[in-house]
Every structure is written in structure tokens, then in C-alpha cells.
Design an enzyme around this catalytic site. Structure first.
Site, PDB file in Angstrom:
ATOM      1  N   SER A  54      72.227  71.648  15.560  1.00  0.00           N
ATOM      2  CA  SER A  54      71.612  72.112  14.310  1.00  0.00           C
ATOM      3  C   SER A  54      72.517  71.752  13.130  1.00  0.00           C
ATOM      4  O   SER A  54      73.685  72.125  13.097  1.00  0.00           O
ATOM      5  CB  SER A  54      71.393  73.627  14.346  1.00  0.00           C
ATOM      6  N   ARG A  70      76.100  83.214  12.436  1.00  0.00           N
ATOM      7  CA  ARG A  70      76.979  82.026  12.372  1.00  0.00           C
ATOM      8  C   ARG A  70      78.240  82.278  11.544  1.00  0.00           C
ATOM      9  O   ARG A  70      78.740  81.399  10.853  1.00  0.00           O
ATOM     10  CB  ARG A  70      76.214  80.819  11.811  1.00  0.00           C
ATOM     11  N   GLU A  92      75.728  74.000   8.999  1.00  0.00           N
ATOM     12  CA  GLU A  92      76.195  74.636  10.231  1.00  0.00           C
ATOM     13  C   GLU A  92      77.223  73.732  10.909  1.00  0.00           C
ATOM     14  O   GLU A  92      78.171  74.205  11.529  1.00  0.00           O
ATOM     15  CB  GLU A  92      75.028  74.905  11.189  1.00  0.00           C
TER      16      GLU A  92
END
Length: 321
Positions: free
Chosen positions: A230, A181, A300
Site C-alpha cells: 500500500s 499505522r 505509507e
């Protein structure tokens, strides 16, 4: 924050000749999947890469620019976003086509699901995971989006974008320092397209893999809710949802915001949530997980804009920094 039309008027002739759409005081809650948050001072939707380059050259560097995609993992704060918000249109930046060498060239505004569908049509394997990511290519390039054990860095070869000064720039995948990420995209660069590579695969096998991705999402994720996907990155050695569950936060509600009872790393707007509700809930969860397991969950979801006066949310609620 100045009124949006005043910002447009201030720049006057600088913006003359742009072919894209300028919208003052744009309602970001109409764009984000959370359906919450304040206004963008001015929303600019460029007609194409050339139009975006002209815009970047025209806007003084002291004026803030914020780039958004389809709004799937975006939390906009209630005080709104100063300056210009840039949103690439599917019409100008949504192309997907084969390259001369057999790869796929995809525009930054092309939905990840459409990239997966194109790969299926062409018999190119390795793109099934995009079928389960509710975003667009530009966001995937920036955050190394992944699912089902595959990440963007495994498929992307070359990236194309514009600098803050409107100059075309290109990067190879190895230039991006991709990790979980994360990417090392230089400040101010706006990706406009990228070239991807897969491998020959039978369409039937690709379809089975895509159906497995879809089935997994429908079975364990609240995909029909107003959600940003998420909420937190998975910490090393464990899953965010497991730590949230252990901290007693499954189903936790603040205002109209809730950690999904179905998948507790998904935050949802039950109908009346503000940006404040959502961020305060997220920081409450981070605080409780830190107290319970000593793990500092990292967001996130991308949070942008200003807090409404008197409604700021501190990290970990300011208690355990």
C-alpha cells in the site's frame, strides 16, 4: 556522502570485535522489493542483540543510523543513504518461540508470515492477519501493521529494544500510543523482539482464516510485481484507492513506475523505474487527489536517503503546499 570504506576506516578500532557484517557501498536495490534506489554508505548486519549493542556504543552519535527490515515498504532515493544502514538478520533476530505464560516471543527479523504460521502450529488464534503482511515483526511494531481488520496493537504485549546508546529498554503496548499505522516509538530505539498474546483456537478455523487472507491478496493485489504494498494510508472516512481512482490515476505511469491497474494504491516498478520515478509518481498522485477531492494522502511507504543532485521531488510537486 563519503565512500563507505572510508567511513569504516575512520572509525577504525571502534568497530574491532564486531561479529556482524559490514558492507561498504551496499546496493539497496538488491534489498528493497521495488528493486530501485541508491547505495547505503555502509550496511551493518549484526550477529545478535549483544553485537548490535556493541555497535551502537561504538558509533558516534553524529553519524547517521538508519534501520531497515526486509525492504517490503521501503523506497530508497537514488542519491543513497549516508552513514550506517542497520539490517537485522533472520539468523540473529528471527526466533519465534512460546513463552512460559503461553504467549509468543518473536524476534524483530522474523517474517510476519512465519509468525502467523507458528501461531497456526500452536493453535493460537488472532494472528491470521499477519499471513497477508509482506514484512517483518520489527516493522509491524513500529508502524502498527494491520490487515483484514486486525492490527498489531491488538496482539503485542511487551516490546524489547536498544537505545541509540546500546542500552536495553522495554515497553508495554500501552506505552506505544498505537493508532492507525502509527506508534510513539522513541527516537533512536531499535526493536529486537516482542511478546504477543492470542487465544486458543482450533487449527482448522485458523487455517480457514489464513486461506481467506491469502485469497484476498491474490485476488485484488499485484503481489507478483515489484511493489512496496500500500502506497498511501487510508484517509479518514474513505479508502486511498478510491480517491486515487476518482482522480484518474489508476494505471498512471511515470518512467518505469506505475500505479497498478489491478489495485491503484499499489505502486509498481515495471522494470526500469528509479527511486525518482517512483517518488515523482507518488507525489503526482497526491497532487491530483488533492486537486480532485481536497484530501492530502499520506505516504505509507517509508522513503529514505538523499535525492540525486538535480532530481529532488517536492511534496505535492511544490504546487499546492
Amino acid at each position: 556522502m563519503m565512500h563507505g570504506q572510508a567511513l569504516i576506516d575512520r572509525l577504525g578500532d571502534r568497530l574491532a570485535g564486531l561479529r556482524g557484517r559490514l558492507t561498504p557501498n551496499a546496493e539497496m536495490d538488491k534489498i528493497t522489493w521495488f528493486r530501485a534506489g541508491g547505495l547505503a554508505e555502509v550496511l551493518f548486519q549484526p550477529a545478535d542483540e549483544e553485537d548490535l549493542a556493541a555497535f551502537l556504543r561504538a558509533v558516534p552519535e553524529e553519524i547517521p543510523l538508519t534501520v531497515v527490515g526486509v525492504g517490503s515498504n521501503l523506497l530508497v532515493r537514488d542519491g543513497g543513504i549516508p552513514g550506517f544502514v542497520i539490517r537485522l538478520s533472520a539468523k540473529g533476530f528471527g526466533q519465534i518461540e512460546r513463552t512460559a505464560t503461553g504467549g509468543i516471543n518473536a524476534g524483530a527479523a522474523a517474517p510476519d508470515k512465519r509468525l502467523a504460521a507458528f501461531a497456526l502450529e500452536e493453535g493460537i488464534g488472532g494472528f491470521h492477519f499477519y499471513h497477508g503482511i509482506p514484512g517483518a515483526v520489527g516493522g509491524a511494531l513500529v508502524m502498527n501493521a494491520g490487515a483484514n481488520g486486525v492490527e498489531t496493537r491488538e496482539r503485542v504485549v511487551e516490546l524489547r529494544g536498544l537505545t541509540r546508546k546500546g542500552e536495553i529498554t522495554t515497553f508495554l503496548a500501552e506505552d506505544m500510543d498505537y493508532s492507525y499505522r502509527h506508534s510513539a516509538v522513541p527516537a533512536g530505539v531499535i526493536f529486537t523482539s516482542a511478546v504477543f498474546e492470542g487465544y486458543p483456537e482450533e487449527k482448522a478455523a485458523i487455517k480457514v482464516a489464513m486461506e481467506a487472507v491469502q485469497n484476498h491478496r491474490e485476488t485484488v493485489q499485484p503481489i507478483r510485481e515489484k511493489t512496496g504494498g500500500s502506497t498511501f494510508k487510508n484517509p479518514e472516512g474513505t479508502s486511498a484507492w478510491k480517491e486515487i481512482d476518482k482522480a484518474g490515476c489508476r494505471g498512471l505511469m511515470i518512467g518505469g513506475a506505475q500505479m497498478s491497474p489491478m489495485h491503484c494504491n499499489f505502486m509498481i516498478n515495471t522494470g526500469t523505474a528509479t527511486g525518482y520515478d517512483l517518488e515523482y509518481l507518488g507525489e503526482t498522485v497526491r497532487t491530483r487527489v488533492l486537486e480532485n477531492s481536497g484530501i492530502r494522502l499520506q505516504w505509507e511507504i517509508k522513503r529514505i536517503g538523499n535525492f540525486r543532485p538535480g532530481h529532488a521531488v517536492q511534496e505535492f510537486l511544490g504546487q499546492l503546499l
